[in-house]
Design a protein around this motif. Structure first.
Motif, PDB file in Angstrom:
ATOM      1  N   ALA A   1      43.167  59.825  43.833  1.00 38.23           N
ATOM      2  CA  ALA A   1      43.173  58.798  44.572  1.00 38.23           C
ATOM      3  C   ALA A   1      44.472  57.834  44.139  1.00 38.23           C
ATOM      4  CB  ALA A   1      42.023  57.955  44.596  1.00 38.23           C
ATOM      5  N   ILE A   2      45.251  57.105  44.948  1.00 41.58           N
ATOM      6  CA  ILE A   2      46.076  56.158  44.737  1.00 41.58           C
ATOM      7  C   ILE A   2      45.438  54.677  44.744  1.00 41.58           C
ATOM      8  CG2 ILE A   2      46.866  55.945  46.892  1.00 41.58           C
ATOM      9  CD1 ILE A   2      49.982  55.643  45.853  1.00 41.58           C
ATOM     10  N   SER A   3      46.144  53.943  43.832  1.00 42.90           N
ATOM     11  CA  SER A   3      45.471  52.535  43.805  1.00 42.90           C
ATOM     12  C   SER A   3      46.182  51.687  43.543  1.00 42.90           C
ATOM     13  CB  SER A   3      44.173  52.607  43.010  1.00 42.90           C
ATOM     14  OG  SER A   3      44.150  52.799  41.640  1.00 42.90           O
ATOM     15  N   TRP A   4      46.118  50.351  43.535  1.00 41.65           N
ATOM     16  CA  TRP A   4      47.088  49.201  43.225  1.00 41.65           C
ATOM     17  C   TRP A   4      46.279  47.866  43.047  1.00 41.65           C
ATOM     18  CZ3 TRP A   4      47.502  52.088  47.577  1.00 41.65           C
ATOM     19  CH2 TRP A   4      46.864  51.525  48.628  1.00 41.65           C
ATOM     20  N   ARG A   5      46.730  47.097  42.134  1.00 40.37           N
ATOM     21  CA  ARG A   5      46.030  45.500  41.950  1.00 40.37           C
ATOM     22  C   ARG A   5      47.085  44.764  41.404  1.00 40.37           C
ATOM     23  NH1 ARG A   5      41.377  45.754  38.040  1.00 40.37           N
ATOM     24  NH2 ARG A   5      40.507  47.213  39.721  1.00 40.37           N
ATOM     25  N   LEU A   6      47.545  44.097  42.067  1.00 41.55           N
ATOM     26  CA  LEU A   6      48.620  42.866  41.589  1.00 41.55           C
ATOM     27  C   LEU A   6      48.089  41.307  41.511  1.00 41.55           C
ATOM     28  CD1 LEU A   6      51.682  43.830  43.911  1.00 41.55           C
ATOM     29  CD2 LEU A   6      51.099  44.789  41.675  1.00 41.55           C
ATOM     30  N   GLY A   7      48.758  40.725  40.655  1.00 39.92           N
ATOM     31  CA  GLY A   7      48.431  39.312  40.781  1.00 39.92           C
ATOM     32  C   GLY A   7      48.623  38.441  41.732  1.00 39.92           C
ATOM     33  N   SER A   8      47.728  37.486  41.984  1.00 36.62           N
ATOM     34  CA  SER A   8      47.932  36.749  43.550  1.00 36.62           C
ATOM     35  C   SER A   8      49.332  36.313  43.612  1.00 36.62           C
ATOM     36  CB  SER A   8      46.816  35.686  43.829  1.00 36.62           C
ATOM     37  OG  SER A   8      46.593  34.939  42.573  1.00 36.62           O
ATOM     38  N   SER A   9      49.842  35.971  42.460  1.00 38.65           N
ATOM     39  CA  SER A   9      51.122  35.360  42.703  1.00 38.65           C
ATOM     40  C   SER A   9      52.534  36.293  43.084  1.00 38.65           C
ATOM     41  CB  SER A   9      51.627  34.436  41.206  1.00 38.65           C
ATOM     42  OG  SER A   9      51.603  35.385  40.216  1.00 38.65           O
ATOM     43  N   PHE A  10      52.073  37.506  42.880  1.00 41.88           N
ATOM     44  CA  PHE A  10      52.816  38.522  43.595  1.00 41.88           C
ATOM     45  C   PHE A  10      52.439  39.202  44.675  1.00 41.88           C
ATOM     46  CE2 PHE A  10      52.245  38.537  38.895  1.00 41.88           C
ATOM     47  CZ  PHE A  10      53.711  38.450  38.380  1.00 41.88           C
ATOM     48  N   TRP A  11      51.581  38.443  45.591  1.00 41.78           N
ATOM     49  CA  TRP A  11      51.192  38.939  46.940  1.00 41.78           C
ATOM     50  C   TRP A  11      52.233  38.700  47.856  1.00 41.78           C
ATOM     51  CZ3 TRP A  11      45.404  37.594  47.256  1.00 41.78           C
ATOM     52  CH2 TRP A  11      44.653  38.178  46.210  1.00 41.78           C
ATOM     53  N   GLY A  12      52.353  39.114  48.993  1.00 40.19           N
ATOM     54  CA  GLY A  12      53.213  39.084  50.222  1.00 40.19           C
ATOM     55  C   GLY A  12      54.893  39.248  49.713  1.00 40.19           C
ATOM     56  N   GLN A  13      55.069  39.899  48.874  1.00 41.55           N
ATOM     57  CA  GLN A  13      56.449  40.119  48.593  1.00 41.55           C
ATOM     58  C   GLN A  13      56.732  41.846  48.747  1.00 41.55           C
ATOM     59  OE1 GLN A  13      57.624  37.466  45.081  1.00 41.55           O
ATOM     60  NE2 GLN A  13      55.555  37.053  45.117  1.00 41.55           N
ATOM     61  N   GLY A  14      56.070  42.465  49.118  1.00 36.66           N
ATOM     62  CA  GLY A  14      56.053  43.929  49.367  1.00 36.66           C
ATOM     63  C   GLY A  14      56.146  44.742  48.216  1.00 36.66           C
ATOM     64  N   TYR A  15      55.776  44.114  47.014  1.00 37.71           N
ATOM     65  CA  TYR A  15      55.596  44.779  45.609  1.00 37.71           C
ATOM     66  C   TYR A  15      54.390  45.730  45.545  1.00 37.71           C
ATOM     67  CZ  TYR A  15      58.457  41.086  43.558  1.00 37.71           C
ATOM     68  OH  TYR A  15      59.247  39.924  43.367  1.00 37.71           O
ATOM     69  N   ALA A  16      53.465  45.494  46.300  1.00 32.63           N
ATOM     70  CA  ALA A  16      52.459  46.554  46.353  1.00 32.63           C
ATOM     71  C   ALA A  16      52.946  47.948  47.144  1.00 32.63           C
ATOM     72  CB  ALA A  16      51.056  46.060  46.931  1.00 32.63           C
TER      73      ALA A  16
END
Length: 177
Positions: free
Chosen positions: A95-110
């Motif tokens: 399985a692939i997964s990801w988790r980013l800090g909320s300050s990094f959301w909405g920028q296409g990093y995930a």
């Protein structure tokens, strides 16, 4: 050492100095809202998770990458691969997964990190198929799954918490690098 560079990110193995920023990410209730029962993780639980992720690298030849911003060197979170042993009905699977800090959301990093991870899985590690396991309603995660080209495969329930889970999959023949 296994590293992947994208235009904005470095996906790499874990360093000791990653513990505190990853623990901060795991301590954010908004970040953890869709993870297991939504409980935050403290420093010790984060250290145990990183140790498990590193062990999986040694055992499987793949694992969870630390995701670092190239521009600043900040730890943004993680993206990677794991064997979802908690969900036996999907095994054998990776399985692939990801988790980013909320300050990094909405920028296409995930999406950027997940795409690089999927390419690594299918082209570098020779996997024929990769799945994702998500909770319905997590629109941000569902959006990344769509961008990866993964297709719905099945519905199930979390074995401990009972909430619904969606399983999506992609195989090597469907992947577009």
């Amino acid at each position: 050492m296994t590293e992947i560079r994208t235009p904005r990110l470095l996906l790499r193995r874990w360093y000791d100095h990653d513990l505190a920023p990853m623990a901060d990410i795991n301590a954010d209730p908004e970040v953890m809202r869709w993870i297991d029962d939504g409980s935050v993780l403290d420093l010790d639980a984060t250290a145990e998770a990183i140790e498990r992720w590193e062990d999986e690298w040694d055992e499987e030849g793949f694992g969870i990458f630390a995701v670092e911003l190239l521009a600043s060197g900040e730890l943004a979170g993680f993206a990677g691969l794991s064997v979802p042993e908690y969900l036996p009905e999907v095994l054998p699977a990776v399985a692939i997964s990801w988790r980013l800090g909320s300050s990094f959301w909405g920028q296409g990093y995930a999406s950027e990190a997940a795409h690089a991870t999927l390419e690594f899985a299918l082209q570098d590690r020779g996997l024929d198929r990769v799945i994702s396991i998500d909770r319905p309603g997590n629109e941000a995660s569902e959006n990344v799954v769509r961008k990866l080209g993964m297709k719905p495969e099945s519905e199930t329930a979390h074995p401990l918490y009972g909430f619904p889970l969606s399983v999506h999959a992609i195989d090597l023949t469907e992947f577009e690098a």
